[in-house]
Design an enzyme around this catalytic site. Structure first.
Site, short mmCIF file in Angstrom:
data_model
loop_
_atom_site.label_atom_id
_atom_site.label_comp_id
_atom_site.label_asym_id
_atom_site.label_seq_id
_atom_site.Cartn_x
_atom_site.Cartn_y
_atom_site.Cartn_z
N LYS A 1 3.23 -6.97 0.75
CA LYS A 1 2.71 -7.91 -0.27
C LYS A 1 3.83 -8.39 -1.19
O LYS A 1 3.94 -9.59 -1.47
CB LYS A 1 1.63 -7.21 -1.10
CG LYS A 1 1.16 -8.01 -2.31
CD LYS A 1 0.55 -7.12 -3.40
CE LYS A 1 1.59 -6.26 -4.09
NZ LYS A 1 1.12 -5.57 -5.30
N LYS B 1 10.62 -8.74 -10.97
CA LYS B 1 10.12 -7.63 -10.13
C LYS B 1 10.22 -7.99 -8.64
O LYS B 1 10.59 -7.16 -7.81
CB LYS B 1 8.68 -7.32 -10.53
CG LYS B 1 7.90 -6.45 -9.59
CD LYS B 1 8.39 -5.01 -9.54
CE LYS B 1 7.55 -4.21 -8.56
NZ LYS B 1 8.08 -2.88 -8.31
P1 NAD Z 1 -2.80 2.30 -5.39
O1 NAD Z 1 -3.47 1.58 -4.28
O2 NAD Z 1 -2.41 3.73 -5.22
O3 NAD Z 1 -3.70 2.21 -6.72
C1 NAD Z 1 -4.45 1.10 -7.08
C2 NAD Z 1 -5.75 1.58 -7.73
O4 NAD Z 1 -6.53 0.43 -8.08
C3 NAD Z 1 -6.62 2.45 -6.80
O5 NAD Z 1 -6.98 3.64 -7.45
C4 NAD Z 1 -7.84 1.56 -6.51
O6 NAD Z 1 -9.03 2.30 -6.30
C5 NAD Z 1 -7.91 0.74 -7.79
N1 NAD Z 1 -8.66 -0.49 -7.63
C6 NAD Z 1 -8.71 -1.33 -6.58
N2 NAD Z 1 -9.55 -2.34 -6.82
C7 NAD Z 1 -10.07 -2.14 -8.06
C8 NAD Z 1 -10.98 -2.85 -8.87
N3 NAD Z 1 -11.56 -3.99 -8.46
N4 NAD Z 1 -11.27 -2.35 -10.09
C9 NAD Z 1 -10.71 -1.19 -10.51
N5 NAD Z 1 -9.83 -0.48 -9.78
C10 NAD Z 1 -9.51 -0.95 -8.57
O7 NAD Z 1 -1.53 1.41 -5.75
P2 NAD Z 1 -0.22 1.89 -6.56
O8 NAD Z 1 0.79 2.35 -5.58
O9 NAD Z 1 -0.63 2.76 -7.70
O10 NAD Z 1 0.29 0.46 -7.10
C11 NAD Z 1 -0.38 -0.21 -8.15
C12 NAD Z 1 0.44 -1.46 -8.48
O11 NAD Z 1 1.77 -1.08 -8.90
C13 NAD Z 1 0.61 -2.39 -7.27
O12 NAD Z 1 0.58 -3.73 -7.72
C14 NAD Z 1 1.99 -2.02 -6.74
O13 NAD Z 1 2.59 -3.09 -6.02
C15 NAD Z 1 2.72 -1.68 -8.02
N6 NAD Z 1 3.82 -0.70 -7.88
C16 NAD Z 1 3.67 0.41 -7.08
C17 NAD Z 1 4.75 1.30 -6.99
C18 NAD Z 1 4.68 2.56 -6.12
O14 NAD Z 1 5.73 3.14 -5.84
N7 NAD Z 1 3.50 3.01 -5.69
C19 NAD Z 1 5.92 1.09 -7.72
C20 NAD Z 1 5.99 -0.03 -8.55
C21 NAD Z 1 4.94 -0.92 -8.63
#
Ligand code: NAD
Length: 297
Positions: free
Chosen positions: A238, A169
């Site tokens: 990150k 990834k």
């Molecule tokens: P985001 O910030 O939109 O969502 C993360 C969620 O986790 C939020 O709703 C937040 O409130 C929750 N959260 C934070 N701390 C928490 C805790 N202690 N307990 C429970 N919930 C908690 O992020 P995202 O864009 O959905 O990305 C999530 C993961 O997927 C990340 O690791 C990111 O790098 C990866 N990712 C994102 C994308 C993208 O395009 N957005 C694509 C591939 C991978």
């Protein structure tokens, strides 16, 4: 199957919706009520704590922002490690190789399997169920998770060792981050010379320069200047930073990646936090003293 789902953000909500569409039932938890509200009409059970999820189901999926948060949710005193029923944790987050190994070893000591399964393809891929889903862990676990993970995208078995899927990834996201940076610079240079950025993107997409920034991000969020593709700058930084940590651990020389890391570090300083990562184009144009828009005739 009864599943737990922790982290209902930009990616978590659409992935959870696809699992519900496929007939799985979910016990969900998030520190922010917004994502839970988005699923309120779908008959999910809402847990009040992480621990409640770990006491309710055998398999828990995570989609959390940072490695530190994944560590806390899994290993803190009120984390999944203390759960009475949980046996498998599937981490869909980008957590990095070394944290995946740390969490895997600590959970294994408590009889809980940790499978790293980061995803790529953005929010639109999560909505359509077309993500690239990279999995590492025992082959038998990969096979038994097939009926869950196939609903969110195309599955790739990366290898048996914990963290291998995270390394895959990080390599993928380095390419994506580099594409965003270099396409922004190339288009901004053209605009500075008087070219039309829309024509430039059309040419690049018909030629050898085509990449995911020119194909998706420029047409959808940079040329219309909405800067709302659905991925935070802080998360892109990150990922590049985790990739460089992994390169350092491997003693892999990556001078181009060093430059990509530096421009994302600077972009994150100016447009960090929840700002969308397409803001890198704005960061580049501000430094060049131009705006990426069609010149007045
Ligand atoms: P985001 O910030 O939109 O969502 C993360 C969620 O986790 C939020 O709703 C937040 O409130 C929750 N959260 C934070 N701390 C928490 C805790 N202690 N307990 C429970 N919930 C908690 O992020 P995202 O864009 O959905 O990305 C999530 C993961 O997927 C990340 O690791 C990111 O790098 C990866 N990712 C994102 C994308 C993208 O395009 N957005 C694509 C591939 C991978």
């Amino acid at each position: 199957m009864n599943l737990g789902f922790i982290g209902l953000g930009a990616m978590g909500v659409p992935m959870a919706e696809r699992l519900l569409d496929a007939g799985h039932s979910l016990t969900v938890y998030d520190v922010n009520p917004a994502g839970i509200q988005a699923l309120a009409s779908r008959g999910v059970k809402v847990a009040k704590t992480v621990r409640e999820v770990g006491d309710a189901v055998e398999t828990v999926l995570l989609s959390l922002p940072t490695p530190k948060i994944v560590n806390e949710v899994c290993l803190s005193e009120s984390g999944l490690a203390q759960g009475r029923t949980v046996r498998t944790v599937v981490d869909l987050s980008t957590t990095g190789t070394s944290m995946a190994r740390t969490v895997q070893a600590a959970l294994a000591a408590r009889g809980i399997e940790f499978i790293d399964s980061p995803v790529s393809g953005g929010r639109s891929g999560a909505i359509k169920g077309t993500l690239a889903v990279m999995v590492s862990g025992p082959r038998a676990s990969f096979d038994s998770l097939n009926d869950v993970l196939r609903h969110i995208g195309k599955l790739f078995y990366i290898g048996a060792e914990p963290g291998m899927a995270q390394t895959m990834k990080l390599a993928n996201n380095l390419v994506s981050a580099a594409s965003m940076a270099i396409t922004s610079e190339a288009v901004a240079m053209g605009v500075k010379a008087g070219l039309d950025p829309k024509v430039m993107i059309d040419v690049i997409n018909s030629g050898s320069g085509m990449n995911t920034a020119s194909r998706d991000k420029f047409p959808k969020a940079i040329l219309p200047r909405t800067f709302d593709f659905g991925f935070a700058t802080a998360l892109m930084y990150k990922d590049v930073d985790l990739c460089m940590q992994e390169a350092k651990a491997l003693d892999a020389q990556m001078p181009v990646a060093d430059a990509v890391h530096e421009i994302w570090r600077q972009t994150n300083e100016v447009y960090g936090g929840p700002n969308d990562f397409t803001r890198i184009a704005q960061f580049v144009e501000e430094r060049m003293g131009i705006v990426i828009e069609t010149p007045a005739k």
